[in-house]
Design a protein around this motif. Structure first.
Motif: not given
Length: 187
Positions: A38-58
């Motif tokens: 087991s691992r924290n999936v949120n941390e592994s995904i957060a490392h590969c997010e780009r600014r555009g990805d975060r903007l699209a999600d927002g």
């Protein structure tokens, strides 16, 4: 007890190591090494997010919220009231509100791909979550099967020990019975 991936794959998954997925191989290896999967999936995904990805999600989060829908509904009602009743003949955008349709079309043309990008990223995240859940569940099943094997082995050893003790007690009872038969002659 030295275990190998091939041994565990054959015993618990009833497959050969060649037919295991990479994830299953990793899980079996972690069972041998007694390491968690087991691992924290949120941390592994957060490392590969780009600014555009975060903007699209927002933007998708805002565009899909009740506050946006209600605010946009209020805007549409206000636009309609101002152009139809209040301004009368000098309306900025008279009925059938051609300019409003243009604005709505442009908003939809921009908002739809952004929401699709966010949904695609969420689908990818769901696949990562599902793979992680599978690995954790498989590891739990393997550990449970290992515990069952250990309990069965302990039970088997206890049964052998009980048999030996029963044999010893039977022999002692027989000796006592033989000794008492010799001491008290039959009348």
């Amino acid at each position: 007890m030295n275990k190998t991936v091939a041994d565990l794959a054959g015993r618990w998954l009833t497959r050969t190591p060649e037919h295991l997925s990479e994830l299953e191989h990793k899980v079996l290896q972690s069972a041998i090494e007694r390491k968690p999967v087991s691992r924290n999936v949120n941390e592994s995904i957060a490392h590969c997010e780009r600014r555009g990805d975060r903007l699209a999600d927002g933007l998708a989060r805002v565009g899909g919220s009740w506050s946006f829908i209600l605010a946009f509904l209020a805007f549409l009602v206000l636009w309609t009231l101002l152009n139809a009743w209040l301004l009368g003949r000098d309306a900025f955008d008279p009925y059938p509100f051609i300019f409003l349709n243009l604005v709505l079309s442009m908003l939809a043309a921009i908002q739809a791909p952004i929401i699709m990008m966010s949904q695609n990223r969420q689908a990818q995240r769901d696949r990562v979550d599902a793979a992680h859940d599978y690995a954790v569940n498989l590891k739990a099943e393997i550990e449970i099967m290992a515990l069952h094997e250990k309990l069965d082995e302990i039970r088997f050893q206890e049964i052998i020990l009980l048999r030996e003790q029963v044999s010893d007690l039977t022999a002692q009872i027989k000796r006592i019975a033989d000794a008492s038969a010799v001491q008290s002659p039959i009348q």
